[in-house]
Scaffold this motif. Sequence first.
Motif, PDB file in Angstrom:
ATOM      1  N   ALA A  23      27.592  -0.863 -29.508  1.00 53.13           N
ATOM      2  CA  ALA A  23      26.435  -0.787 -30.408  1.00 53.13           C
ATOM      3  C   ALA A  23      25.681  -2.116 -30.456  1.00 53.13           C
ATOM      4  CB  ALA A  23      26.880  -0.376 -31.808  1.00 53.13           C
ATOM      5  N   ASP A  24      26.371  -3.201 -30.176  1.00 54.63           N
ATOM      6  CA  ASP A  24      25.724  -4.507 -30.212  1.00 54.63           C
ATOM      7  C   ASP A  24      25.060  -4.798 -28.863  1.00 54.63           C
ATOM      8  OD1 ASP A  24      25.867  -7.595 -29.620  1.00 54.63           O
ATOM      9  OD2 ASP A  24      25.821  -7.338 -31.807  1.00 54.63           O
ATOM     10  N   PRO A  25      23.778  -5.192 -28.860  1.00 51.97           N
ATOM     11  CA  PRO A  25      23.076  -5.416 -27.596  1.00 51.97           C
ATOM     12  C   PRO A  25      23.672  -6.536 -26.743  1.00 51.97           C
ATOM     13  CG  PRO A  25      21.633  -5.882 -29.477  1.00 51.97           C
ATOM     14  CD  PRO A  25      22.914  -5.334 -30.016  1.00 51.97           C
ATOM     15  N   LEU A  26      24.237  -7.570 -27.362  1.00 57.53           N
ATOM     16  CA  LEU A  26      24.840  -8.645 -26.571  1.00 57.53           C
ATOM     17  C   LEU A  26      26.108  -8.159 -25.870  1.00 57.53           C
ATOM     18  CD1 LEU A  26      24.357 -11.778 -28.863  1.00 57.53           C
ATOM     19  CD2 LEU A  26      23.048 -11.106 -26.838  1.00 57.53           C
ATOM     20  N   ARG A  27      26.879  -7.321 -26.542  1.00 56.83           N
ATOM     21  CA  ARG A  27      28.091  -6.793 -25.902  1.00 56.83           C
ATOM     22  C   ARG A  27      27.718  -5.824 -24.779  1.00 56.83           C
ATOM     23  NH1 ARG A  27      30.507  -7.156 -31.507  1.00 56.83           N
ATOM     24  NH2 ARG A  27      29.925  -4.998 -31.897  1.00 56.83           N
ATOM     25  N   ARG A  28      26.652  -5.028 -24.975  1.00 53.45           N
ATOM     26  CA  ARG A  28      26.186  -4.166 -23.884  1.00 53.45           C
ATOM     27  C   ARG A  28      25.741  -5.011 -22.706  1.00 53.45           C
ATOM     28  NH1 ARG A  28      23.528  -1.500 -27.859  1.00 53.45           N
ATOM     29  NH2 ARG A  28      21.448  -2.003 -27.061  1.00 53.45           N
ATOM     30  N   LEU A  29      25.082  -6.121 -22.971  1.00 51.48           N
ATOM     31  CA  LEU A  29      24.650  -7.025 -21.907  1.00 51.48           C
ATOM     32  C   LEU A  29      25.844  -7.518 -21.092  1.00 51.48           C
ATOM     33  CD1 LEU A  29      22.440  -8.856 -20.562  1.00 51.48           C
ATOM     34  CD2 LEU A  29      23.096 -10.571 -22.264  1.00 51.48           C
ATOM     35  N   VAL A  30      26.910  -7.921 -21.775  1.00 49.19           N
ATOM     36  CA  VAL A  30      28.116  -8.393 -21.092  1.00 49.19           C
ATOM     37  C   VAL A  30      28.676  -7.294 -20.192  1.00 49.19           C
ATOM     38  CG1 VAL A  30      30.526  -9.090 -21.431  1.00 49.19           C
ATOM     39  CG2 VAL A  30      28.712 -10.138 -22.812  1.00 49.19           C
ATOM     40  N   ARG A  91      38.399   7.439 -18.276  1.00 52.14           N
ATOM     41  CA  ARG A  91      38.431   7.902 -19.663  1.00 52.14           C
ATOM     42  C   ARG A  91      37.074   8.432 -20.136  1.00 52.14           C
ATOM     43  NH1 ARG A  91      41.530   9.889 -23.491  1.00 52.14           N
ATOM     44  NH2 ARG A  91      41.493   8.777 -25.444  1.00 52.14           N
ATOM     45  N   PHE A  92      35.996   7.774 -19.701  1.00 48.79           N
ATOM     46  CA  PHE A  92      34.635   8.130 -20.132  1.00 48.79           C
ATOM     47  C   PHE A  92      33.703   8.189 -18.915  1.00 48.79           C
ATOM     48  CE2 PHE A  92      36.622   5.459 -23.454  1.00 48.79           C
ATOM     49  CZ  PHE A  92      36.832   6.437 -24.410  1.00 48.79           C
ATOM     50  N   PRO A  93      33.850   9.214 -18.080  1.00 50.68           N
ATOM     51  CA  PRO A  93      33.060   9.302 -16.842  1.00 50.68           C
ATOM     52  C   PRO A  93      31.557   9.211 -17.122  1.00 50.68           C
ATOM     53  CG  PRO A  93      34.706  11.059 -16.938  1.00 50.68           C
ATOM     54  CD  PRO A  93      34.701  10.384 -18.280  1.00 50.68           C
ATOM     55  N   GLY A  94      30.883   8.372 -16.347  1.00 51.85           N
ATOM     56  CA  GLY A  94      29.437   8.244 -16.442  1.00 51.85           C
ATOM     57  C   GLY A  94      28.949   7.208 -17.446  1.00 51.85           C
ATOM     58  N   LEU A  95      29.837   6.641 -18.247  1.00 50.23           N
ATOM     59  CA  LEU A  95      29.418   5.680 -19.269  1.00 50.23           C
ATOM     60  C   LEU A  95      28.773   4.445 -18.641  1.00 50.23           C
ATOM     61  CD1 LEU A  95      29.258   4.799 -22.225  1.00 50.23           C
ATOM     62  CD2 LEU A  95      31.553   3.831 -21.973  1.00 50.23           C
ATOM     63  N   LEU A  96      29.379   3.916 -17.597  1.00 49.52           N
ATOM     64  CA  LEU A  96      28.826   2.714 -16.970  1.00 49.52           C
ATOM     65  C   LEU A  96      27.478   3.004 -16.318  1.00 49.52           C
ATOM     66  CD1 LEU A  96      32.048   1.096 -15.493  1.00 49.52           C
ATOM     67  CD2 LEU A  96      30.798   0.461 -17.567  1.00 49.52           C
ATOM     68  N   ALA A  97      27.318   4.181 -15.740  1.00 48.03           N
ATOM     69  CA  ALA A  97      26.023   4.564 -15.155  1.00 48.03           C
ATOM     70  C   ALA A  97      24.965   4.654 -16.246  1.00 48.03           C
ATOM     71  CB  ALA A  97      26.148   5.890 -14.417  1.00 48.03           C
ATOM     72  N   LEU A  98      25.354   5.165 -17.388  1.00 47.44           N
ATOM     73  CA  LEU A  98      24.431   5.264 -18.528  1.00 47.44           C
ATOM     74  C   LEU A  98      23.986   3.872 -18.981  1.00 47.44           C
ATOM     75  CD1 LEU A  98      23.423   7.718 -20.172  1.00 47.44           C
ATOM     76  CD2 LEU A  98      25.197   7.185 -21.824  1.00 47.44           C
ATOM     77  N   LEU A  99      24.919   2.939 -19.052  1.00 50.14           N
ATOM     78  CA  LEU A  99      24.572   1.571 -19.435  1.00 50.14           C
ATOM     79  C   LEU A  99      23.681   0.921 -18.381  1.00 50.14           C
ATOM     80  CD1 LEU A  99      27.984   0.365 -20.855  1.00 50.14           C
ATOM     81  CD2 LEU A  99      25.916   0.884 -22.143  1.00 50.14           C
ATOM     82  N   GLY A 100      23.942   1.194 -17.120  1.00 48.53           N
ATOM     83  CA  GLY A 100      23.096   0.672 -16.043  1.00 48.53           C
ATOM     84  C   GLY A 100      21.693   1.229 -16.111  1.00 48.53           C
ATOM     85  N   ALA A 101      21.565   2.492 -16.479  1.00 44.88           N
ATOM     86  CA  ALA A 101      20.248   3.120 -16.611  1.00 44.88           C
ATOM     87  C   ALA A 101      19.474   2.483 -17.764  1.00 44.88           C
ATOM     88  CB  ALA A 101      20.399   4.616 -16.825  1.00 44.88           C
ATOM     89  N   GLU A 102      20.182   2.103 -18.829  1.00 43.26           N
ATOM     90  CA  GLU A 102      19.515   1.436 -19.942  1.00 43.26           C
ATOM     91  C   GLU A 102      18.906   0.123 -19.467  1.00 43.26           C
ATOM     92  OE1 GLU A 102      20.516  -0.087 -24.439  1.00 43.26           O
ATOM     93  OE2 GLU A 102      21.980  -0.525 -22.883  1.00 43.26           O
ATOM     94  N   ASP A 103      19.616  -0.590 -18.611  1.00 43.36           N
ATOM     95  CA  ASP A 103      19.141  -1.867 -18.083  1.00 43.36           C
ATOM     96  C   ASP A 103      17.860  -1.685 -17.296  1.00 43.36           C
ATOM     97  OD1 ASP A 103      19.317  -4.651 -17.635  1.00 43.36           O
ATOM     98  OD2 ASP A 103      20.250  -4.313 -15.693  1.00 43.36           O
ATOM     99  N   THR A 104      17.765  -0.641 -16.489  1.00 41.52           N
ATOM    100  CA  THR A 104      16.560  -0.433 -15.681  1.00 41.52           C
ATOM    101  C   THR A 104      15.398   0.058 -16.533  1.00 41.52           C
ATOM    102  OG1 THR A 104      17.231   1.817 -15.084  1.00 41.52           O
ATOM    103  CG2 THR A 104      17.849   0.055 -13.572  1.00 41.52           C
ATOM    104  N   GLN A 105      15.679   0.738 -17.625  1.00 43.87           N
ATOM    105  CA  GLN A 105      14.610   1.199 -18.516  1.00 43.87           C
ATOM    106  C   GLN A 105      14.019   0.034 -19.299  1.00 43.87           C
ATOM    107  OE1 GLN A 105      16.427   4.185 -20.951  1.00 43.87           O
ATOM    108  NE2 GLN A 105      16.429   5.711 -19.340  1.00 43.87           N
ATOM    109  N   ASP A 106      14.838  -0.999 -19.559  1.00 44.77           N
ATOM    110  CA  ASP A 106      14.356  -2.170 -20.311  1.00 44.77           C
ATOM    111  C   ASP A 106      13.470  -3.060 -19.448  1.00 44.77           C
ATOM    112  OD1 ASP A 106      15.743  -1.273 -22.493  1.00 44.77           O
ATOM    113  OD2 ASP A 106      17.412  -2.661 -22.254  1.00 44.77           O
TER     114      ASP A 106
END
Length: 107
Positions: A23-30, A91-106
Motif C-alpha cells: 500500500a505504501d508507494p515507496l515499498r512498491r518502488l522497492v 503464492r500470488f500469480p501475476g502480482l509482480l506483473a501487475l506491479l510492473g504494469a503500474e510502473d509503465t502507467q506512471d
Amino acid sequence: MPDEQGHPELAEMELGKVLSALADPLRRLVVRELAAGPEGEARTCSSFALPVSKATVTHHFRALREAGLIRQVDRGNSRMATLRRADIEQRFPGLLALLGAEDTQDA
C-alpha cells in the motif's frame, strides 16, 4: 512460523499482509526495482535512495520482509535485500506483473 530473521514460510504469506506492505508507494518502488533486476539480485537498503530517514527505511524493509516479499541477509555492516520472486509468483500469480504494469502507467 517465520524464521529467526522474520521471513515467513511460503504457506504463511498472507494476501492481507502483502497488500498492506504494498500500500505504501515507496515499498512498491522497492519491489518494482527488485523485480526489474536480474533474478536473485541482492541490493543494500541504501541503494534505493529512498527520500526518508534511516529509521523509516528500516521500517519499510521490515514491512516487506515480514510480508514475505523480500529476503534480507546480513553482509558485514549492511543488509542485502532479495526479492522472493518464485515464492511470490507461486503464492500470488501475476502480482509482480501487475506491479510492473503500474510502473509503465506512471511513466
